[in-house]
Scaffold this motif. Structure first.
Motif, mmCIF file in Angstrom:
data_model
loop_
_atom_site.group_PDB
_atom_site.id
_atom_site.type_symbol
_atom_site.label_atom_id
_atom_site.label_comp_id
_atom_site.label_asym_id
_atom_site.label_seq_id
_atom_site.Cartn_x
_atom_site.Cartn_y
_atom_site.Cartn_z
ATOM 1 N N LYS A 1 77.886 64.672 80.374
ATOM 2 C CA LYS A 1 77.569 64.101 79.060
ATOM 3 C C LYS A 1 76.360 63.184 79.210
ATOM 4 O O LYS A 1 76.470 61.955 79.177
ATOM 5 N N VAL A 2 75.214 63.799 79.427
ATOM 6 C CA VAL A 2 73.980 63.056 79.669
ATOM 7 C C VAL A 2 72.918 63.491 78.663
ATOM 8 O O VAL A 2 73.050 64.525 78.001
ATOM 9 N N LEU A 3 71.887 62.700 78.543
ATOM 10 C CA LEU A 3 70.803 62.981 77.610
ATOM 11 C C LEU A 3 70.079 64.270 77.998
ATOM 12 O O LEU A 3 69.674 64.438 79.146
ATOM 13 N N ILE B 1 69.411 66.564 59.777
ATOM 14 C CA ILE B 1 70.633 65.776 59.924
ATOM 15 C C ILE B 1 71.576 66.508 60.866
ATOM 16 O O ILE B 1 72.162 67.535 60.513
ATOM 17 N N GLY B 2 71.700 66.018 62.082
ATOM 18 C CA GLY B 2 72.535 66.664 63.081
ATOM 19 C C GLY B 2 71.775 66.839 64.380
ATOM 20 O O GLY B 2 70.596 67.205 64.384
ATOM 21 N N GLY B 3 72.452 66.586 65.499
ATOM 22 C CA GLY B 3 71.759 66.562 66.776
ATOM 23 C C GLY B 3 72.112 67.655 67.751
ATOM 24 O O GLY B 3 71.730 67.593 68.913
ATOM 25 N N GLY B 4 72.844 68.678 67.313
ATOM 26 C CA GLY B 4 73.237 69.740 68.230
ATOM 27 C C GLY B 4 72.168 70.797 68.420
ATOM 28 O O GLY B 4 70.990 70.589 68.090
ATOM 29 N N ARG C 1 64.493 62.179 67.644
ATOM 30 C CA ARG C 1 65.878 61.763 67.451
ATOM 31 C C ARG C 1 66.017 60.261 67.190
ATOM 32 O O ARG C 1 65.432 59.441 67.890
ATOM 33 N N VAL C 2 66.804 59.960 66.169
ATOM 34 C CA VAL C 2 67.147 58.581 65.843
ATOM 35 C C VAL C 2 68.665 58.502 65.918
ATOM 36 O O VAL C 2 69.374 59.159 65.156
ATOM 37 N N TYR C 3 69.175 57.692 66.840
ATOM 38 C CA TYR C 3 70.612 57.662 67.123
ATOM 39 C C TYR C 3 71.353 56.651 66.258
ATOM 40 O O TYR C 3 70.756 55.724 65.699
ATOM 41 N N LYS D 1 73.031 57.086 71.759
ATOM 42 C CA LYS D 1 72.205 57.830 72.703
ATOM 43 C C LYS D 1 72.950 57.984 74.027
ATOM 44 O O LYS D 1 73.437 57.003 74.589
ATOM 45 N N PRO D 2 73.061 59.214 74.540
ATOM 46 C CA PRO D 2 73.778 59.417 75.806
ATOM 47 C C PRO D 2 73.056 58.766 76.980
ATOM 48 O O PRO D 2 71.853 58.517 76.938
ATOM 49 N N SER D 3 73.812 58.527 78.030
ATOM 50 C CA SER D 3 73.236 57.995 79.263
ATOM 51 C C SER D 3 72.338 59.050 79.906
ATOM 52 O O SER D 3 72.572 60.248 79.764
ATOM 53 N N GLU D 4 71.311 58.603 80.623
ATOM 54 C CA GLU D 4 70.426 59.550 81.310
ATOM 55 C C GLU D 4 71.030 60.031 82.619
ATOM 56 O O GLU D 4 70.586 61.025 83.187
#
Length: 494
Positions: free
Chosen positions: A343-345, A298-301, A363-365, A327-330
């Motif tokens: 701030k990109v994927l 749990i957590g995406g950092g 990852r599940v956003y 989900k961030p932009s590519e």
């Protein structure tokens, strides 16, 4: 400028990275640096801009742009290009205590702000830094710098993470007598137990600590300040105290079933794995293990990614990583121009390994946990997850991620790792010293300064600014040391 057309003549080339399916079989570092000759070509790519954003280190749009340490990046890159390795080390050392740490774990704020990044690939400053410091060690240039004059002033540094070590290093070089207190069994703090070995080999830390001991710094492990020894006792023994205990209060997930066995904070999980590795090469069986389990992170950092990579090395049956945000932009968006932090994927090593092993990104956003389910023995067995959508809070006006009714899904989870960040410093330390904290539990000081409201007590690192990067912690440690020195001597040459 060494080679005026270097950025046109040479393509960016990086260290060789071991294939995911091979590197998951061990906990060693898996990057093989370029030869020094090849690295010199990478140094030649630096444009030595008239305005080098890479060494700016200022906040733009709420995020750092360039190196907070203000490393003299174009100068060191030029010295790399010309093969003046010793001079490059000496130049880097003017602003940086521990390049061997940041060259492994820093997200390279310098490269994100590189002008070459506008229309191509940035200069490989991070790998140039690694080549400088490792070549310096290999040639015996990194030696104990023992102060010739001692001031007689005694300073206690509480915490041996990057900020505490940086403060201790600087203050010792000034001639003060420094003692570092660490509650764990080994020195290093976040560097030791918060970052897995494959990302930062602990021999790298030991090598530096040995030098610091030779320079006269005393390290005391297994001492929990605020419990084992009080603030009052320390303030009687020392002229100044620096609090560098980190933002070590983890953020919890308060949902039904949270009391199930098999749910751990990420830092506790990573600590158990690294400690078992260092103590016995996993022979003691004391590491929390993901072997043959469905793992939910749990957590995406960075910490969440480290949990993914560690669980895969242990033989997890599956790994799912939940991220609350979209989900961030590519690619960069128009609202996120250079030299802002992009701030990109980004797909880090752990996610790369999950893709190689399981065939999909873990990852599940826009998703979080709604409930944990346990078996008859009280062990977590499943988790109910739910989708989130952004909604504006009517009272505060802030955008909040809100559960979407009807999107619940039940997934297998025999090991849950909570990597949802940290809430700030721990109460028993701040209350023992009587220092004020802000709304995020960070120790309060006057803006731009490091002295607390308690005479003789200073603070630095995550305990001061909140959860952040290793490079920021080193910056804070150095700045706090300068303030401590000035308070003792009336001026500072740090």
């Amino acid at each position: 400028m060494g080679k005026s057309t270097g950025f046109l003549d040479y393509e960016r080339k990086s260290a060789k990275v071991e294939e995911p399916l091979r590197r998951i079989k061990h906990f060693n570092e898996f990057r093989t640096p370029l030869s020094l000759e090849e690295q010199q070509k990478q140094g030649a790519r630096c444009m030595e801009c008239g305005v080098p954003f890479c060494q700016n280190g200022e906040m733009i749009a709420g995020m750092a742009s360039g190196c907070p340490l203000h490393n003299l990046v174009p100068e060191t890159n030029d010295l790399v290009y010309s093969g003046n390795w010793k001079q490059a080390y000496e130049r880097l050392s003017k602003t940086h205590c521990f390049p061997e740490f940041t060259c492994r774990v820093c997200p390279a704020l310098c490269e994100a702000a590189c002008v070459c990044n506008l229309h191509g690939n940035p200069v490989s400053t991070k790998e140039n830094e690694r080549a400088i410091i490792e070549n310096a060690y290999a040639n015996g240039w990194v030696t104990a710098q023992i102060p010739k004059v001692r001031t007689g002033k005694k300073i206690a540094v509480i915490g041996s993470g990057p900020s505490g070590l940086a403060a201790a290093y600087q203050l010792n070089q000034r001639g003060h007598l420094v003692t570092v207190y660490e509650r764990n069994d080994r020195i290093g703090g976040l560097l030791r137990y918060g970052i897995p070995n494959m990302k930062l080999d602990k021999k790298v830390i030991d090598r530096r600590i040995k030098l610091m001991e030779e320079e006269g710094i005393e390290f005391k492990t297994g001492v929990d300040v605020g419990k084992g020894i009080t603030a009052g006792e320390l303030l009687k023994q020392y002229d100044r105290v620096v609090l560098a205990c980190g933002a070590s209060e983890p953020r919890d997930i308060n949902v039904p079933g949270r009391d199930s066995k098999g749910i751990y904070y990420a830092v506790d999980y990573l600590t158990s794995v690294t400690r078992s590795l260092l103590d016995s090469d996993f022979k003691d069986g004391k590491a929390v293990t993901a072997k043959d389990k469905h793992v939910l992170v749990i957590g995406g950092g960075d910490t969440g990614n480290d949990c993914v990579g560690t669980a895969i090395r242990q033989g997890a049956k599956s790994v799912m990583q939940l991220e609350m945000m979209p989900k961030p932009s590519e690619e960069r968006t128009a609202s996120n121009p250079w030299p802002q932090w992009p701030k990109v994927l980004k797909t880090d090593y752990g996610q790369e390994e999950a893709i190689a092993v399981f065939g999909n990104d873990p990852r599940v956003y826009q998703t979080t946990v709604k409930e944990f389910q346990k078996d008859k023995s009280g062990n977590v067995k499943k988790a109910v997850i739910v989708k989130l959508e952004p909604k504006k809070d009517k009272k505060t006006g802030r955008i909040m991620m809100t559960p979407v009714d009807g999107t619940e899904e039940t997934v297998d989870a025999q090991l849950v790792l909570i990597a949802a960040g940290f809430l700030g410093s721990q109460k028993y330390v701040t209350e023992n010293f009587g220092v004020a904290v802000d709304g995020r539990s960070n120790v309060s000081t006057e803006a731009g300064h490091y002295e607390t409201g308690v005479p003789g007590v200073f603070t630095a690192g995550d305990m001061h600014r909140g959860q952040s990067l290793v490079v920021w912690a080193i910056h804070e440690g150095r700045e706090a040391a300068r303030e401590v020195d000035a308070s003792l001597m009336g001026y500072s040459n740090l």
